[in-house]
Motif scaffolding. Structure first.
Motif, short mmCIF file in Angstrom:
data_model
loop_
_atom_site.label_atom_id
_atom_site.label_comp_id
_atom_site.label_asym_id
_atom_site.label_seq_id
_atom_site.Cartn_x
_atom_site.Cartn_y
_atom_site.Cartn_z
N ASP A 390 -16.09 2.46 26.02
CA ASP A 390 -17.21 3.32 26.85
C ASP A 390 -16.62 3.68 28.04
O ASP A 390 -15.72 3.11 28.68
CB ASP A 390 -18.48 2.40 26.88
N HIS A 394 -23.15 7.56 32.63
CA HIS A 394 -23.83 8.13 31.34
C HIS A 394 -24.69 9.18 31.68
O HIS A 394 -25.28 9.45 32.95
CB HIS A 394 -24.53 6.80 30.90
N ALA A 429 -15.59 8.52 27.13
CA ALA A 429 -15.52 7.42 26.14
C ALA A 429 -14.86 7.81 24.79
O ALA A 429 -14.92 9.05 24.41
CB ALA A 429 -16.96 6.77 26.02
N ALA A 460 -24.26 4.06 20.00
CA ALA A 460 -23.34 4.62 21.06
C ALA A 460 -23.91 5.63 21.74
O ALA A 460 -23.99 5.76 23.11
CB ALA A 460 -22.06 4.72 20.50
N HIS A 471 -26.60 9.38 25.89
CA HIS A 471 -25.41 8.63 26.78
C HIS A 471 -24.23 9.83 27.23
O HIS A 471 -23.92 9.52 28.35
CB HIS A 471 -24.83 7.62 26.23
#
Length: 624
Positions: A390, A394, A429, A460, A471
């Motif tokens: 990650d 975000h 990510a 995810a 995200h």
């Protein structure tokens, strides 16, 4: 270490154009290169068009002409024309314009007197010409500064304003306009302004039925469950139906502005639909079942709208007017009466809606058990998820780099390793696939929870319950440029189109371009993304340069990979055109249909041996 000096000399005051050029993100959001529909070059076009639309809304000018060729954009409207004595001020003096006079522009999009000035400052060439009452005034700018002021002369041209601009290539690096994105923007303008005609590169765009036309253009009759409901009131218009797809699909607008991230009006609509339908059927249906597969467009007009940024993609206003009722009450009252009346008059539509709700309820209960188990597994895996590396920022946060957030979906450990070592840990990510994912064409959403890889990817991305919590702004499929890589790419696009089509429609899914060749000599290295670029590189370097053909992403070193996913990243957006998702997936991912067989036969090519061909071309150029 000495403390930095902080005194009167430390305080700087920038000219308006210099501030815009140093901090363009404050005015137009992210820059980009044109591969995303919210990149800066489209915002520049939108800012100019908004002024022309405001003229149309005031009853002045029913036609707008747009010409776009490579980097040159021309917008000509037939409104009232900028007052000739204020042409320079209106495009180069901040906080200057006619929209501060609420009597002249009651419900305008561009309220801050900033947009056109930002376009001017961010353009290497900017030319404004106003035609007004038989006279015209023309002024030329570069990077916000006047380069040539023409004298006022007489003209036979119709009233209006013409603006020509070239986005500055020192700010928008390697940019290109994608016609599909411009066309989509134009369609939205005509859907929201019935009676307006926009001519784009000599093609005419016009709508008679507004938001009804928007939904009917994007959804074929076989894709929707019942005829489109179209409701119009004072300062509000709604069109809605239910489709066959998963998720919710919304198009929301404020004062003609496409609010791609929704806002208070979209939230109010989602709430009002649930409340109205529950009251009509007198049943406490689950909100998720009512809204499942909904396709809707809602447009409202607001005095002095408050947006969450200058790019105006999300409405923050709580009230219709400074002293008026709330947006929530306004939308709810409208739907409570108009939608309820419609359902009472069209029982067949009401029955179809209830059938869709009950189907969603059955599907939800059918996967409830496995969904809980899968989510429990995903929560445990997220603590030490080996598939996901990650990043810190975000998209669903207020982070200043939220628009840069990117998830690379890669095949295999070697490619994942290269990207992981060279990525920007703040915004990039990596999600690693273990091999070829399942072909999920014609499968139900149950497979998303049964398949561990799909479930972990869903978590995810954080899209299980819609795009509100997404995200990453960019989901990039990064596979090898070979047959297997292409197959994985198709399988991943099938996954998104089958279960999360709104992710594609909203412009979040991309394909990563990586170089096919590296051409270098002792002084210079050139990375080439096509045969044409390779030939040009060989010609430029001369002699017999070293030529490397990259077979897979794993062969590219982390240091080199950093060059391809940084500021010069090349992305191809996945654009969903008018073809239905069902027919699209059936053609490419269904059983081996005769149509697909014929397409393959017609386009079959036999390539010469690649290495021999490269060497021969290099020798030919050397001899020449």
């Amino acid at each position: 270490m000495a403390e930095p000096i902080y005194n009167e000399d430390s305080i700087k005051s920038l000219d308006w154009q210099e501030h815009i050029r140093r901090r363009p993100g404050m005015y137009i959001g992210k820059l980009g290169d044109g591969s995303a529909q919210d990149d800066g070059i489209y915002v520049l076009l939108k800012e100019i068009l908004d002024n022309s639309i405001d003229e149309f809304m005031m009853g002045a000018g029913k036609t707008i002409d747009i010409s776009l060729h490579e980097h040159k954009v021309i917008v000509r409207d037939y409104g009232r024309g900028i007052p000739l004595g204020k042409v320079i001020d209106c495009v180069s003096k901040m906080n200057t314009g006619g929209k501060y006079d609420s009597n002249a522009f009651q419900k305008s999009v561009g309220m801050n007197g900033v947009g056109t000035k930002a376009v001017n400052a961010l353009s290497s060439i900017f030319v404004v010409q106003s035609y007004r009452d038989g006279k015209t005034k023309k002024v030329e700018f570069s990077k916000g500064l006047v380069t040539l002021e023409h004298p006022e002369i007489e003209t036979t041209q119709r009233n209006g304003t013409s603006i020509t601009f070239h986005p500055d290539e020192t700010i928008f690096r390697n940019y290109h306009y994608i016609a599909d994105f411009v066309e989509s923007m134009i369609w939205n303008y005509v859907f929201l302004n019935t009676g307006l005609t926009i001519n784009f590169n000599n093609q005419k765009y016009f709508s008679e039925r507004g938001l009804y036309d928007l939904l009917s253009r994007q959804n074929k009759p076989e894709e929707i469950r019942y005829p489109i409901i179209h409701l119009k009131g004072h300062d509000i218009e709604v069109a809605m139906t239910h489709g066959q797809q998963y998720g919710e699909d919304y198009h929301s607008f404020v004062n003609g502005q496409y609010t791609t991230q929704g806002g208070t009006h979209q939230a109010a609509f989602r709430e009002a639909v649930v409340k109205t339908i529950r009251e009509y059927y007198n049943k406490d249906y689950d909100a998720s079942d009512i809204r499942a597969s909904i396709i809707a467009a809602v447009a409202i007009r607001v005095q002095e709208p408050v947006f969450e940024s200058q790019t105006k993609t999300k409405l923050g206003s709580e009230r219709i007017a400074p002293e008026g009722q709330t947006v929530r009450t306004f939308v709810n009252d409208f739907l409570k009466k108009e939608l309820d009346d419609y359902l009472h008059k069209h029982k067949e539509v009401a029955d179809a809606i209830e059938a869709r709700i009950k189907q969603s309820e059955r599907e939800r209960k059918d996967i409830a058990g496995i969904k809980k188990l899968a989510n429990d597994r995903a929560k445990k895996a997220s603590l030490h998820n080996k598939k996901l590396r990650d990043c810190k920022a975000h998209f669903n946060t207020s982070h200043e780099r939220r628009y840069e957030t990117t998830l690379f979906i890669t095949e295999g450990d070697s490619a994942s390793g290269s990207i992981t070592k060279s990525r920007d840990v703040e915004t990039q990510a990596v999600f690693s696939l273990k091999g070829k994912p399942l072909n999920c064409y014609e499968l139900t959403k149950k497979v998303v929870y049964e398949n561990e890889e799909f479930n972990l990817l869903q978590h995810a991305l954080n899209i299980e319950d819609g795009l509100e919590g997404l995200h990453y702004n960019n989901i990039v499929i990064a596979t090898d440029a070979d047959v297997d890589g292409m197959h994985i790419r198709l399988l991943m696009m099938t996954f998104f189109l089958q279960f999360f089509p709104d992710l594609v429609k909203a412009g979040h899914v991309y394909i990563l371009q990586t170089p096919l060749f590296r051409v270098r000599n002792k002084k210079e290295t050139i990375y080439c993304y096509s045969d044409e670029e390779r030939r040009n590189a060989i010609s430029k370097l001369g002699g017999k340069p070293e030529i490397t053909r990259f077979k897979g992403l794993g062969e590219i070193s982390p240091d080199e990979f950093g060059l391809f996913i940084g500021k010069d990243i090349r992305l191809d957006p996945v654009i969903l055109k008018e073809q239905t998702i069902k027919s699209l997936l059936e053609y490419y991912m269904g059983k081996n249909t005769p149509d697909r067989q014929q397409h393959i036969i017609r386009n079959l090519r036999i390539e010469k041996d690649e290495v021999e061909q490269v060497e021969k071309e290099a020798e030919d150029l050397d001899v020449a």
